[in-house]
Structures are given as structure tokens and as C-alpha cells.
Design a protein around this motif. Sequence first.
Motif, mmCIF file in Angstrom:
data_model
loop_
_atom_site.group_PDB
_atom_site.id
_atom_site.type_symbol
_atom_site.label_atom_id
_atom_site.label_comp_id
_atom_site.label_asym_id
_atom_site.label_seq_id
_atom_site.Cartn_x
_atom_site.Cartn_y
_atom_site.Cartn_z
ATOM 1 N N PHE A 43 0.862 -1.171 0.000
ATOM 2 C CA PHE A 43 0.000 0.000 0.000
ATOM 3 C C PHE A 43 0.900 1.223 0.000
ATOM 4 N N ASP A 44 0.525 2.232 -0.758
ATOM 5 C CA ASP A 44 1.410 3.359 -1.013
ATOM 6 C C ASP A 44 0.622 4.662 -0.943
ATOM 7 N N ILE A 45 1.134 5.620 -0.187
ATOM 8 C CA ILE A 45 0.551 6.961 -0.112
ATOM 9 C C ILE A 45 1.612 7.948 -0.566
ATOM 10 N N ARG A 46 1.303 8.694 -1.648
ATOM 11 C CA ARG A 46 2.231 9.712 -2.151
ATOM 12 C C ARG A 46 1.509 10.604 -3.146
ATOM 13 N N ASP A 47 2.156 11.715 -3.503
ATOM 14 C CA ASP A 47 1.632 12.627 -4.521
ATOM 15 C C ASP A 47 2.079 12.166 -5.899
ATOM 16 N N TRP A 48 1.149 12.279 -6.851
ATOM 17 C CA TRP A 48 1.407 11.891 -8.242
ATOM 18 C C TRP A 48 0.974 13.007 -9.175
ATOM 19 N N ASP A 49 1.663 13.126 -10.317
ATOM 20 C CA ASP A 49 1.160 14.019 -11.352
ATOM 21 C C ASP A 49 -0.025 13.337 -12.030
ATOM 22 N N SER A 50 -0.716 14.066 -12.886
ATOM 23 C CA SER A 50 -1.958 13.533 -13.468
ATOM 24 C C SER A 50 -1.733 12.320 -14.375
ATOM 25 N N ASP A 51 -0.524 12.155 -14.906
ATOM 26 C CA ASP A 51 -0.224 11.021 -15.791
ATOM 27 C C ASP A 51 0.446 9.850 -15.066
ATOM 28 N N HIS A 52 0.673 9.991 -13.777
ATOM 29 C CA HIS A 52 1.368 8.978 -12.980
ATOM 30 C C HIS A 52 2.759 8.681 -13.521
ATOM 31 N N GLU A 53 3.405 9.719 -14.050
ATOM 32 C CA GLU A 53 4.788 9.576 -14.515
ATOM 33 C C GLU A 53 5.782 10.138 -13.507
ATOM 34 N N HIS A 54 5.363 11.119 -12.723
ATOM 35 C CA HIS A 54 6.222 11.736 -11.711
ATOM 36 C C HIS A 54 5.546 11.605 -10.356
ATOM 37 N N MET A 55 6.372 11.425 -9.330
ATOM 38 C CA MET A 55 5.841 11.216 -7.989
ATOM 39 C C MET A 55 6.713 11.909 -6.962
ATOM 40 N N SER A 56 6.132 12.140 -5.796
ATOM 41 C CA SER A 56 6.894 12.672 -4.671
ATOM 42 C C SER A 56 7.369 11.500 -3.810
ATOM 43 N N ARG A 57 8.095 11.827 -2.775
ATOM 44 C CA ARG A 57 8.408 10.799 -1.787
ATOM 45 C C ARG A 57 7.110 10.419 -1.101
#
Length: 88
Positions: A43-57
Motif C-alpha cells: 500500500f502506497d501513499i504519495r503525490d502523483w502528477d496527473s499522468d502517474h509519470e512523476h511522484m513525490s516521496r
Amino acid sequence: MATNNERSVTYKILDHIGVLATYKNNWSKELNLIQWNDRTPKFDIRDWDSDHEHMSRGITLHEDEARELSRLLADRFEDMPISEDEGN
């Protein structure tokens, strides 16, 4: 002498569980079930861009940790009324 041991990280979103928050920059904080580097999904909680190509920690949880988090949150909010501002 410092060495750079960068390795490529692969991921596959197996289940998009939900969006916790959305931001003006088109990023969103999400809860997903993700398989990192062909390992056991977490299970993963993080910020994603709208295309799910870039993410935060973010934070990843094994199933038992996610269950415990769920239990702790349920206990915490069990007797708390939901304000009108919440959930919007």
C-alpha cells in the motif's frame, strides 16, 4: 571517492484505491496498491502528477501495517463527529 549507485526503479499500480487530496498543480495525493521492482505489492501513499509519470516521496505499508493503520484511525475517529467541512 563517492560512487553513484543509482538503479532504475520500476513500479506498477495494481489498484488505484482512491484520492486523498487534489492540488491546483494537477497533482494528487493517492492511496494505491503498487508493485515496486517486481516485489510483493505494498500500500502506497504519495503525490502523483496527473499522468502517474512523476511522484513525490511517500510511504509504503505492508498489508499488516496498513491493517494496523486502519485500526488506529478507526479508533481515533470512532467517537468524533464529522464536521461539514470534511469530505469536500
